[in-house]
Design a protein around this motif. Structure first.
Motif, PDB file in Angstrom:
ATOM      1  N   ALA A 211      -7.246   4.534   5.271  1.00  0.00           N
ATOM      2  CA  ALA A 211      -8.380   3.619   5.451  1.00  0.00           C
ATOM      3  C   ALA A 211      -8.026   2.204   5.017  1.00  0.00           C
ATOM      4  O   ALA A 211      -8.412   1.227   5.676  1.00  0.00           O
ATOM      5  N   SER A 212      -7.266   2.086   3.917  1.00  0.00           N
ATOM      6  CA  SER A 212      -6.916   0.741   3.435  1.00  0.00           C
ATOM      7  C   SER A 212      -5.976   0.034   4.404  1.00  0.00           C
ATOM      8  O   SER A 212      -6.067  -1.179   4.590  1.00  0.00           O
TER       9      SER A 212
ATOM     10  N   LEU B 271     -13.691   0.909   6.386  1.00  0.00           N
ATOM     11  CA  LEU B 271     -14.266   1.083   5.043  1.00  0.00           C
ATOM     12  C   LEU B 271     -15.490   1.998   5.080  1.00  0.00           C
ATOM     13  O   LEU B 271     -15.645   2.883   4.237  1.00  0.00           O
TER      14      LEU B 271
ATOM     15  N   THR C 165     -10.766   6.745  13.092  1.00  0.00           N
ATOM     16  CA  THR C 165     -11.194   7.151  11.747  1.00  0.00           C
ATOM     17  C   THR C 165     -11.635   8.614  11.663  1.00  0.00           C
ATOM     18  O   THR C 165     -11.819   9.127  10.558  1.00  0.00           O
TER      19      THR C 165
ATOM     20  N   SER D 185      -8.167  -0.917   7.494  1.00  0.00           N
ATOM     21  CA  SER D 185      -9.094  -1.962   7.071  1.00  0.00           C
ATOM     22  C   SER D 185      -8.365  -3.295   6.892  1.00  0.00           C
ATOM     23  O   SER D 185      -8.858  -4.349   7.306  1.00  0.00           O
ATOM     24  N   SER D 186      -7.164  -3.249   6.298  1.00  0.00           N
ATOM     25  CA  SER D 186      -6.357  -4.473   6.116  1.00  0.00           C
ATOM     26  C   SER D 186      -6.017  -5.087   7.465  1.00  0.00           C
ATOM     27  O   SER D 186      -6.099  -6.305   7.647  1.00  0.00           O
TER      28      SER D 186
ATOM     29  N   ILE E  16       0.846  -1.211   0.000  1.00  0.00           N
ATOM     30  CA  ILE E  16       0.000   0.000   0.000  1.00  0.00           C
ATOM     31  C   ILE E  16       0.876   1.254   0.000  1.00  0.00           C
ATOM     32  O   ILE E  16       0.627   2.205  -0.738  1.00  0.00           O
TER      33      ILE E  16
ATOM     34  N   ALA F  30      -7.635   7.416   1.433  1.00  0.00           N
ATOM     35  CA  ALA F  30      -7.763   6.022   0.966  1.00  0.00           C
ATOM     36  C   ALA F  30      -6.615   5.163   1.491  1.00  0.00           C
ATOM     37  O   ALA F  30      -6.825   4.007   1.875  1.00  0.00           O
ATOM     38  N   ILE F  31      -5.400   5.731   1.518  1.00  0.00           N
ATOM     39  CA  ILE F  31      -4.237   4.986   2.027  1.00  0.00           C
ATOM     40  C   ILE F  31      -4.437   4.642   3.501  1.00  0.00           C
ATOM     41  O   ILE F  31      -4.279   3.493   3.923  1.00  0.00           O
TER      42      ILE F  31
ATOM     43  N   SER G 292       1.641   4.319  -2.780  1.00  0.00           N
ATOM     44  CA  SER G 292       1.282   5.698  -2.413  1.00  0.00           C
ATOM     45  C   SER G 292       2.467   6.659  -2.385  1.00  0.00           C
ATOM     46  O   SER G 292       2.300   7.845  -2.139  1.00  0.00           O
TER      47      SER G 292
ATOM     48  N   TYR H  87      -9.640  10.858   9.296  1.00  0.00           N
ATOM     49  CA  TYR H  87      -9.941  11.036   7.865  1.00  0.00           C
ATOM     50  C   TYR H  87     -10.746  12.322   7.676  1.00  0.00           C
ATOM     51  O   TYR H  87     -10.494  13.097   6.759  1.00  0.00           O
TER      52      TYR H  87
ATOM     53  N   PHE I 201     -14.473   5.578   5.620  1.00  0.00           N
ATOM     54  CA  PHE I 201     -13.933   6.134   4.370  1.00  0.00           C
ATOM     55  C   PHE I 201     -15.068   6.584   3.443  1.00  0.00           C
ATOM     56  O   PHE I 201     -15.061   7.699   2.921  1.00  0.00           O
TER      57      PHE I 201
END
Length: 666
Positions: free
Chosen positions: A601-602, A632, A562, A605-606, A166, A598-599, A170, A565, A635
């Motif tokens: 959150a990913s 997710l 979160t 989430s991962s 990821i 997105a970075i 990025s 974000y 986001f």
């Protein structure tokens, strides 16, 4: 680096507690009862069941003897403790017999001492072989203990390559992701090592805290190095570029760290101490990550910045253009969908069917399949112990008779119905009387048909406690797995309201200070809190049970982690709004910040989904699933719902923000 090396060694001296009972408050009824029984009796509450197939009564008695010889095993109870097996078995009460011996299957109950679960259960499996079956709290503890280290390593082995991938996607340098992970990895290792000053952590903390710390604080390193990269193009001196980058990224990093810090602080106020144990660890982790990013990472980067220059590569992912324009087009549907979902989601997340213990063992494991085998023959069974003041035999006999008449009760073991109320204890062998009588208390053991938890089990506990208190008042105590879970339920439900309120208030305060506005915190909190409610409502609508500890932790962690974000997007929008109209500002902000959000959150989430996939511990697994899904959802809400709110309430925000200086069209 020196502190990190010391911490790597120190972490091996930190013990891990797998017993959830230890985390109940001291004034809980079951905690008092446990202390009383330890003072009065040698034996403990039975916490393990073992079933053997196709055995005679004599063979079962021989195995009972072998079980009692295993180190850590005590108070092995079987049919011979419930009635005199020298008399013909046909003369005994059929229901009592079938509690212990049915269709040539023998069921033993006993206690395994705390701290000896792994060795004892291994020895029991050696004795009973593949055909035998075992279940209970001690086996659950042993299973979690064995799996904790391997699962953490497995999760890390999966997670690190995913995060590296990821980060490579990025950034514009092959080596930069190594810098990110080194800065946060160092703080994670120091956090694990400094637990030596606490002495002991819970298994939830050990499994979740390091990975969670990595996921929520990686943003700080990304903020700093992205700023450094920008200033390198403007300033020739790397040291000056870093100084400027630290100054520029400090407000974003401190705001991000503060919301997470205060969110985790709320966990430390939980009465159920697994929450406070995890909260303390995460608070310590956030502080260490912040120090590492602001002190260690700049030093590391300035020492090796030439490596970043030498490993530059072209952007791998194409830049997303005009996404802001597309998002703005769906602002009304976005608002309507979320506003329609909020009320049912809020109501549903409070109506979910909760599990207060460790949850069910998966059937594809030996522990899970053994439970099924035992329940197929003997049905569900939970043991409960009553401690009542010793002395009044008639009162005790009346209580036992009333307990025996209760529907969920399979059998009752007490002096008055096993030896007989007519026989004075002093005429009976001490090895028998000490099972039932101590100096001050009488012990009554109930075998019930209920689950360890649930409405039926908790209703039964309340009924038994009411009956016992009818005879003995506050001097009657109850204990056992189901009673502990009943107390846990009462404690964590109180925690839930308080912790969630404290999280919201502390984060609202941080947002108020950050944005100097009344409306921005409301819009941001509504965005993230809606994502939390929708996430926690899913189990209700899918009719699945949810481990309450996971629910409580995630409802706090998701909000705290979160909300960053939203802060990132809102900070940029606020600056853009000073130079252009609301519509242009929101389009520009989404185009600029969608990638960074997105970075983040990913990565989170991962982390969540990998914990869910790799952990056989139902608590850790449920935390993972909620966290993965929650990141997710957050986001999606920040990208679609938050911009819609900022546009719709633009005039209100302008009037309720101190020195907003919004651009005014002429």
């Amino acid at each position: 680096m020196l502190i990190t090396l010391i911490s790597i060694v120190a972490q091996f001296a930190v013990s891990v507690n797998y017993n959830m009972v230890d985390y109940l408050p001291e004034d809980a009824q079951s905690t008092k009862a446990m202390e009383l029984m330890e003072q009065e009796f040698d034996g403990a509450v039975p916490n393990t069941r073992v079933m053997l197939n196709d055995v005679t009564i004599q063979e079962a008695l021989a195995i009972k003897e072998e079980l009692s010889q295993i180190d850590g095993v005590s108070d092995v109870t079987w049919l011979d403790d419930a009635f005199d097996i020298k008399t013909p078995i046909e003369m005994a009460d059929e229901e009592t017999v079938e509690t212990y011996y049915k269709n040539n299957n023998a069921l033993f109950t006993f206690s395994v001492a705390s701290g000896k679960e792994v060795a004892a259960t291994d020895a029991i499996y050696d004795l009973i072989g593949e055909e035998g079956a075992m279940s209970g709290e001690a086996l659950n503890t042993a299973t979690q203990q064995k799996m904790a280290v391997t699962e953490t390593m497995y999760a890390a082995a999966l997670l690190v390559p995913i995060i590296v991938l990821i980060l490579i996607l990025s950034t514009n340098s092959w080596i930069e992701p190594v810098f990110f992970l080194t800065a946060i990895g160092v703080s994670v290792l120091i956090n694990l090592g400094t637990n030596i000053f606490i002495g002991e952590v819970s298994f939830v903390t050990q499994s979740v805290a390091p990975i969670l710390q990595l996921a929520v604080s990686l943003d700080y390193a990304i903020f700093l190095l992205h700023s450094f990269s920008d200033y390198r193009q403007k300033v020739s001196d790397p040291t000056e570029a870093m100084r400027m980058a630290m100054k520029r990224s400090f407000p974003a990093i401190i705001a991000s760290a503060s919301t997470t810090f205060f969110g985790f602080i709320a966990l430390t106020f939980m009465e159920f101490e697994i929450g406070s144990d995890l909260g303390l660890n995460l608070v310590k982790g956030i502080v260490l990550s912040f120090i590492s990013v602001m002190v260690f990472l700049p030093a590391l980067t300035l020492m090796f910045y030439k490596w970043i220059d030498k490993t530059q590569h072209k952007p791998i992912l194409p830049s997303i253009k005009n996404l802001g324009k597309r998002v703005v087009k769906v602002k009304i549907p976005s608002l309507l969908i979320v506003l329609i979902l909020i009320v049912p989601a809020f109501l549903a997340q409070g109506q979910t069917n909760f599990i207060y213990g460790i949850g069910e063992q998966p059937e594809n494991t030996r522990a899970g399949s053994d439970i099924v085998k035992i329940e197929e023959v003997f049905g569900k069974s939970t043991q409960m112990v009553l401690l009542v003041p010793k002395g009044d035999i008639a009162k005790e006999e009346e209580l036992v008779r009333e307990l025996e008449d209760m529907k969920p009760v399979k059998s009752v073991l007490s002096y008055v119905n096993t030896v007989g109320s007519a026989i004075p204890p002093e005429y009976v062998d001490e090895s028998i009387t000490e099972q039932f009588y101590s100096e001050h208390y009488s012990r009554i053991i109930l075998q019930t048909r209920t689950d360890a938890e649930g409405d039926a089990a908790f209703g039964f506990i309340e009924e038994v406690q009411e009956i016992a208190q009818g005879y003995y008042g506050e001097e009657a105590y109850s204990l056992g797995e189901a009673v502990t879970l009943y107390d846990m339920k009462n404690v964590v439900q109180k925690d839930n309201t308080f912790v969630n309120l404290l999280t919201v208030l502390t984060i609202a305060f941080v947002l108020l200070v950050t944005f100097k506005s009344i409306s921005y915190p409301i819009v941001l909190l509504l965005t993230i809190q809606s994502a939390v409610w929708i996430n926690l409502a899913v189990p209700y609508f899918t009719n699945s049970s949810l481990v309450f500890v996971g629910y409580l932790i995630v409802s706090t962690v998701q909000l705290a982690a979160t909300v960053d974000y939203g802060i990132l997007l809102t900070e940029a929008y606020k600056e853009n709004r000073k130079e252009m109209t609301a519509l242009k500002a929101i389009k520009k902000t989404i185009d600029e910040k969608i990638f960074s959000i997105a970075i983040s959150a990913s990565i989170l989430s991962s982390v969540g989904f990998i914990l869910w996939i790799t952990s056989t511990n139902p608590i850790v697994s449920s935390i993972g699933l909620l966290l993965g899904r929650g990141a997710l959802l957050a986001f999606i809400m920040v990208v679609f719902f938050l911009p819609a709110m900022l546009l719709v309430f633009d005039k209100v925000i302008d009037k309720t923000t101190w020195k907003a200086n919004y651009y005014k069209e002429k």
